[in-house]
Design a protein around this motif. Structure first.
Motif, PDB file in Angstrom:
ATOM      1  N   ALA A 128       0.830  -1.210   0.000  1.00  0.00           N
ATOM      2  CA  ALA A 128       0.000   0.000   0.000  1.00  0.00           C
ATOM      3  C   ALA A 128       0.862   1.257   0.000  1.00  0.00           C
ATOM      4  N   ALA A 129       1.956   1.239   0.756  1.00  0.00           N
ATOM      5  CA  ALA A 129       2.857   2.395   0.789  1.00  0.00           C
ATOM      6  C   ALA A 129       3.489   2.633  -0.577  1.00  0.00           C
ATOM      7  N   LEU A 130       3.915   1.568  -1.249  1.00  0.00           N
ATOM      8  CA  LEU A 130       4.490   1.714  -2.591  1.00  0.00           C
ATOM      9  C   LEU A 130       3.464   2.273  -3.569  1.00  0.00           C
ATOM     10  N   SER A 131       2.256   1.732  -3.542  1.00  0.00           N
ATOM     11  CA  SER A 131       1.216   2.168  -4.466  1.00  0.00           C
ATOM     12  C   SER A 131       0.821   3.619  -4.226  1.00  0.00           C
ATOM     13  N   GLN A 132       0.595   3.965  -2.960  1.00  0.00           N
ATOM     14  CA  GLN A 132       0.174   5.331  -2.649  1.00  0.00           C
ATOM     15  C   GLN A 132       1.285   6.337  -2.919  1.00  0.00           C
ATOM     16  N   CYS A 133       2.513   5.995  -2.596  1.00  0.00           N
ATOM     17  CA  CYS A 133       3.633   6.909  -2.849  1.00  0.00           C
ATOM     18  C   CYS A 133       3.778   7.169  -4.346  1.00  0.00           C
ATOM     19  N   HIS A 134       3.664   6.114  -5.149  1.00  0.00           N
ATOM     20  CA  HIS A 134       3.764   6.303  -6.597  1.00  0.00           C
ATOM     21  C   HIS A 134       2.629   7.195  -7.097  1.00  0.00           C
ATOM     22  N   LEU A 135       1.413   6.918  -6.636  1.00  0.00           N
ATOM     23  CA  LEU A 135       0.261   7.722  -7.050  1.00  0.00           C
ATOM     24  C   LEU A 135       0.490   9.203  -6.744  1.00  0.00           C
ATOM     25  N   LEU A 136       0.894   9.514  -5.518  1.00  0.00           N
ATOM     26  CA  LEU A 136       1.080  10.918  -5.129  1.00  0.00           C
ATOM     27  C   LEU A 136       2.230  11.563  -5.898  1.00  0.00           C
ATOM     28  N   SER A 137       3.314  10.813  -6.110  1.00  0.00           N
ATOM     29  CA  SER A 137       4.431  11.336  -6.917  1.00  0.00           C
ATOM     30  C   SER A 137       3.998  11.538  -8.362  1.00  0.00           C
ATOM     31  N   TYR A 138       3.177  10.614  -8.853  1.00  0.00           N
ATOM     32  CA  TYR A 138       2.690  10.695 -10.230  1.00  0.00           C
ATOM     33  C   TYR A 138       1.813  11.931 -10.440  1.00  0.00           C
ATOM     34  N   LEU A 139       0.911  12.193  -9.522  1.00  0.00           N
ATOM     35  CA  LEU A 139       0.056  13.378  -9.670  1.00  0.00           C
ATOM     36  C   LEU A 139       0.898  14.650  -9.735  1.00  0.00           C
ATOM     37  N   ALA A 161       7.592  -6.003  -6.820  1.00  0.00           N
ATOM     38  CA  ALA A 161       6.262  -5.390  -6.744  1.00  0.00           C
ATOM     39  C   ALA A 161       5.947  -4.866  -8.130  1.00  0.00           C
ATOM     40  N   THR A 162       4.693  -4.997  -8.521  1.00  0.00           N
ATOM     41  CA  THR A 162       4.249  -4.482  -9.809  1.00  0.00           C
ATOM     42  C   THR A 162       3.036  -3.594  -9.571  1.00  0.00           C
ATOM     43  N   LEU A 163       3.164  -2.353  -9.984  1.00  0.00           N
ATOM     44  CA  LEU A 163       2.056  -1.411  -9.914  1.00  0.00           C
ATOM     45  C   LEU A 163       1.392  -1.397 -11.283  1.00  0.00           C
ATOM     46  N   HIS A 165       5.217   8.555 -15.292  1.00  0.00           N
ATOM     47  CA  HIS A 165       5.442   7.409 -14.402  1.00  0.00           C
ATOM     48  C   HIS A 165       6.926   7.222 -14.114  1.00  0.00           C
ATOM     49  N   ASP A 166       7.797   7.525 -15.078  1.00  0.00           N
ATOM     50  CA  ASP A 166       9.234   7.462 -14.818  1.00  0.00           C
ATOM     51  C   ASP A 166       9.637   8.506 -13.788  1.00  0.00           C
ATOM     52  N   ASP A 167       9.090   9.722 -13.924  1.00  0.00           N
ATOM     53  CA  ASP A 167       9.362  10.769 -12.931  1.00  0.00           C
ATOM     54  C   ASP A 167       8.899  10.317 -11.553  1.00  0.00           C
ATOM     55  N   ALA A 168       7.685   9.788 -11.500  1.00  0.00           N
ATOM     56  CA  ALA A 168       7.115   9.361 -10.218  1.00  0.00           C
ATOM     57  C   ALA A 168       7.964   8.269  -9.579  1.00  0.00           C
ATOM     58  N   HIS A 169       8.418   7.322 -10.379  1.00  0.00           N
ATOM     59  CA  HIS A 169       9.252   6.254  -9.838  1.00  0.00           C
ATOM     60  C   HIS A 169      10.543   6.820  -9.248  1.00  0.00           C
ATOM     61  N   GLU A 170      11.125   7.773  -9.941  1.00  0.00           N
ATOM     62  CA  GLU A 170      12.363   8.405  -9.463  1.00  0.00           C
ATOM     63  C   GLU A 170      12.121   9.191  -8.177  1.00  0.00           C
ATOM     64  N   TRP A 171      10.955   9.807  -8.039  1.00  0.00           N
ATOM     65  CA  TRP A 171      10.664  10.674  -6.894  1.00  0.00           C
ATOM     66  C   TRP A 171      10.058   9.937  -5.702  1.00  0.00           C
ATOM     67  N   CYS A 172       9.571   8.725  -5.886  1.00  0.00           N
ATOM     68  CA  CYS A 172       8.856   8.014  -4.817  1.00  0.00           C
ATOM     69  C   CYS A 172       9.821   7.618  -3.693  1.00  0.00           C
ATOM     70  N   PHE A 173       9.599   8.188  -2.519  1.00  0.00           N
ATOM     71  CA  PHE A 173      10.460   7.927  -1.367  1.00  0.00           C
ATOM     72  C   PHE A 173      10.453   6.454  -0.970  1.00  0.00           C
ATOM     73  N   ILE A 174       9.297   5.815  -1.059  1.00  0.00           N
ATOM     74  CA  ILE A 174       9.191   4.429  -0.623  1.00  0.00           C
ATOM     75  C   ILE A 174       9.899   3.503  -1.618  1.00  0.00           C
ATOM     76  N   ALA A 175       9.657   3.695  -2.914  1.00  0.00           N
ATOM     77  CA  ALA A 175      10.327   2.867  -3.921  1.00  0.00           C
ATOM     78  C   ALA A 175      11.841   3.026  -3.847  1.00  0.00           C
ATOM     79  N   ASN A 176      12.292   4.212  -3.494  1.00  0.00           N
ATOM     80  CA  ASN A 176      13.728   4.453  -3.357  1.00  0.00           C
ATOM     81  C   ASN A 176      14.304   3.850  -2.079  1.00  0.00           C
TER      82      ASN A 176
END
Length: 155
Positions: free
Chosen positions: A64-75, A108-110, A129-140
């Motif tokens: 859930a943390a990975l998914s939500q972090c990506h979503l917020l970074s993506y927006l 993990a696959t989003l 989505h590439d930007d979001a992946h780079e910016w996501c604190f949890i994925a990092n």
């Protein structure tokens, strides 16, 4: 310039049936995770580990943390790129390998399905989505791959 952010919460075990941990089957794995000003989160172990399947477990919360972090970074990435997002749903999936008493996540696959306001925004919506992946604190912060299978629709 580095900025530190602090996070604190309290996790309380609520699964004592009376005799405590006198045996592996003598207690529940129930917990309550609390932070001031937020609703309590009812937690447990995964059902495979004698937990309550009706409560969140640590593995659920990591995904859930990975998914939500990506979503917020993506927006945020979409705003920066001029993409107007009108809907976003992610059907996320993770795999954990267990070896004896230990285990670890291996992937993990989003699977975000994003709706954008105009067809001219599709390419930037995908690139965001590439930007979001780079910016996501949890994925990092995890040591396993986080992949994305993106669908962009025009609304």
């Amino acid at each position: 310039m580095s900025t530190d952010h602090q996070y604190a919460l309290t996790t309380t075990w609520t699964g004592n049936r009376g005799p405590g941990t006198t045996g592996y089957r003598d207690y529940d794995r129930d917990t309550v995770v609390a932070m001031p000003g937020k609703p309590a989160l009812l937690g447990s172990a995964d059902a495979a580990f004698r937990g309550d399947r009706g409560r969140w477990n640590p593995e659920d919360m990591l995904l859930a943390a990975l998914s939500q972090c990506h979503l917020l970074s993506y927006l945020h990435a979409c705003v920066a790129r001029g993409v107007v997002v009108t809907a976003y749903v992610d059907d996320a999936h993770a795999v954990m390998a267990q070896d004896g008493n230990g285990g670890h996540f291996v992937s993990a696959t989003l699977r975000p399905r994003v709706t954008v306001a105009d067809g001219s925004m599709v390419d930037d919506a995908i690139a965001a989505h590439d930007d979001a992946h780079e910016w996501c604190f949890i994925a990092n912060s995890v040591n396993f791959p986080v992949r994305h299978e993106t669908v962009v629709e025009i609304g």
